[in-house]
Design an enzyme around this catalytic site. Structure first.
Site, PDB file in Angstrom:
ATOM      1  N   GLU A 206      22.757  -7.125  18.224  1.00 54.61           N
ATOM      2  CA  GLU A 206      22.264  -6.121  17.283  1.00 54.61           C
ATOM      3  C   GLU A 206      23.046  -4.809  17.327  1.00 54.61           C
ATOM      4  O   GLU A 206      22.584  -3.790  17.843  1.00 54.61           O
ATOM      5  CB  GLU A 206      20.772  -5.871  17.499  1.00 54.61           C
ATOM      6  CG  GLU A 206      19.942  -7.102  17.218  1.00 54.61           C
ATOM      7  CD  GLU A 206      18.454  -6.859  17.180  1.00 54.61           C
ATOM      8  OE1 GLU A 206      17.728  -7.725  16.663  1.00 54.61           O
ATOM      9  OE2 GLU A 206      18.009  -5.800  17.677  1.00 54.61           O
ATOM     10  N   GLU A 394      17.063 -14.827  16.845  1.00 57.20           N
ATOM     11  CA  GLU A 394      15.741 -14.231  17.021  1.00 57.20           C
ATOM     12  C   GLU A 394      14.976 -14.332  15.714  1.00 57.20           C
ATOM     13  O   GLU A 394      15.519 -14.102  14.643  1.00 57.20           O
ATOM     14  CB  GLU A 394      15.811 -12.740  17.402  1.00 57.20           C
ATOM     15  CG  GLU A 394      16.295 -12.439  18.791  1.00 57.20           C
ATOM     16  CD  GLU A 394      16.258 -10.936  19.098  1.00 57.20           C
ATOM     17  OE1 GLU A 394      15.467 -10.210  18.457  1.00 57.20           O
ATOM     18  OE2 GLU A 394      17.030 -10.501  19.967  1.00 57.20           O
TER      19      GLU A 394
END
Length: 488
Positions: A206, A394
């Site tokens: 991320e 995720e």
């Protein structure tokens, strides 16, 4: 055509016409699926491919604890979480889920679910306490025990090298270009030590979170609010670290090691599935991720991005973009929430529609519900860049999760969320898009960064006083999905 009545034929032709009207990649697959349904042939319409990989995900600082044990160095999140007012109720990762000592229990949870893969992250400061220099054998020993335990349980380790916990010994953090080179050294070292057993390695997790949310808006460690020119340089150092890491892993890893990253690209969904809105969605995906995923997968910054930043554009050295664009074996996407897009008569060709006050969302204020994101995230990344493989690294949600009188958590709202999102992932797989696996976030309740312990994402409840793990209703649901390899 023997055995097909007029109604079945009409249904098949109608579906074919609809597929053609929708246009874009996947129309042919939709027609094939409709024809199979009409004839009663083909696979179970709710099933995933036979080799689809089911897993769960966690991150080091969120679960490990043991922050001062066996030579681990201090990180930015140690400092940030201990700074008054930075986290809800002063929560820290000092103990978290105590997985540093209880990893065997966590492997048992995974085995009971029946999953065949586990995505975890390595705490950089356990390996190099100051970020670089002499490696810490005790830190490596911990991850060797974890990896060996996973393999003994029949579970593939999927390793992320950086999930936000940056050693404070790296002065300047991501403001310093030198941090990118330190990351490459660390990545190469780890690849050389574990790639005999770990065959899937992700560089960073991320980019937007450890750059923009950490150095621009300040909600995450180190909590800075820099001018835009400095933010763009931090972004550049992040993607440069990824590229240097890819090259270091390839130089040090054993043959057969696959390299990628886990990115929370901003995901866009067409407001209406018509050709013009689908095209607008692809434009938005490419433009709005120009500083991160687009730069990595194209090996350049878009002219539109550089022009928009003007004097604040990042300073790029010769050879940087070639490094940043290093070839990947897979792209992993962290997908939670969508942004809806419509075609518009604007210079960009699209308009991003705002979320409304009453738009459905889960317990976290940012987590707007839009199950289509799982399909369109996969489809647009594939249509734009054709990666070899795509994983969902995720997906999951926060929920209120009250404990019932019998000690269980009946999180039907999380089951609703997961079932709906996975329905759209199944569509992607059914249409032949190269999605190879799914990692549910998260295996268990844990330290949720600036939200402390007030936002719970786990499918196992954790009593943080006793560290007892208890499966929630969502764990029971996920176990059945994994067992049958179909939507349940």
């Amino acid at each position: 055509m023997t055995g097909i009545n007029r109604r079945q034929l009409g249904m098949g032709l109608g579906a074919a016409a609809l597929g053609a009207a929708l246009g874009g990649r996947g129309a042919a697959a939709q027609v094939q699926a409709s024809a199979a349904a009409a004839t009663g042939q083909g696979a179970d319409a709710l099933s995933f491919p036979a080799d689809f990989l089911w897993g769960c995900a966690t991150a080091a600082y969120q679960i490990e604890g043991g922050v001062k044990e066996d030579g681990r160095g201090e990180t930015n999140w140690d400092v940030f979480s201990h700074t008054p007012g930075k986290t809800t109720d002063g929560g820290t990762g000092d103990v978290a889920c105590d997985s540093y000592h209880r990893y065997a229990e966590d492997i048992a949870l995974l085995k009971a679910l029946g999953v065949k893969a586990y995505r975890f992250s390595v705490a950089w400061s356990r390996i190099f306490p100051n970020g670089r220099g002499k490696p810490n054998q005790k830190g490596l020993d911990y991850y060797n025990r974890l990896i060996d335990g996973l393999l003994a349980a029949g579970i593939q380790p999927h390793m992320t090298l950086f999930h936000w916990d940056l050693p404070t010994g790296l002065k300047g953090g991501w403001q310093s270009r030198d941090t990118a080179y330190a990351f490459a050294d660390y990545a190469g070292y780890m690849a050389g030590k574990v790639s005999d057993r770990v065959k899937h390695i992700m560089t960073v997790n991320e980019l937007r979170c450890f750059t923009d949310l950490s150095y621009m808006t300040g909600g995450k460690a180190p909590g800075l609010k820099l001018p835009m020119g400095e933010v763009n340089q931090v972004r550049h150092h992040g993607v440069l670290a990824h590229g240097l890491g890819v090259q270091a892993i390839r130089a040090a890893a054993k043959p057969g090691t696959e390299v990628g990253l886990a990115d929370n690209a901003t995901i866009f969904v067409p407001a209406i599935e018509t050709p013009e809105h689908i095209e607008a969605t692809k434009k938005a995906m490419r433009e709005e991720n120009a500083m991160f995923l687009t730069a990595i997968l194209e090996g350049r910054y878009l002219d539109s991005y550089l022009a928009a930043q003007g004097a604040d554009a990042p300073k790029v050295k010769d050879g940087d973009m070639k490094v940043i664009g290093s070839a990947l074996d897979f792209v992993s996407l962290n997908i939670y929430t969508p942004n809806f897009v419509r075609a518009a008569d604007t210079p960009s060709g699209y308009e991003i529609l705002p979320h409304l006050a009453n738009s459905p969302r889960m317990a976290s204020p940012w987590l707007y519900v839009g199950p289509e994101a799982l399909y369109w995230g996969v489809r647009t990344v594939n249509d734009l860049w054709q990666p070899k493989k795509i994983y969902i690294s995720e997906n999951g949600c926060s929920a209120d999760d009250p404990v019932a009188q019998d000690g269980k958590v009946y999180d039907a709202d999380r089951v609703m969320y997961l079932r709906n999102y996975l329905t759209h992932l199944q569509r992607a797989a059914r249409e032949g898009l190269p999605v190879k696996g799914y990692f549910l976030w998260s295996l268990m309740d844990n330290f949720e960064w600036e939200d402390g312990y007030t936002k719970l994402f786990g499918i196992h409840h954790v009593d943080f006083k006793t560290q007892k793990r208890t499966p929630k209703l969502s764990a029971d649901w996920y176990r059945e999905l994994v067992r049958t390899n179909r939507l349940v």
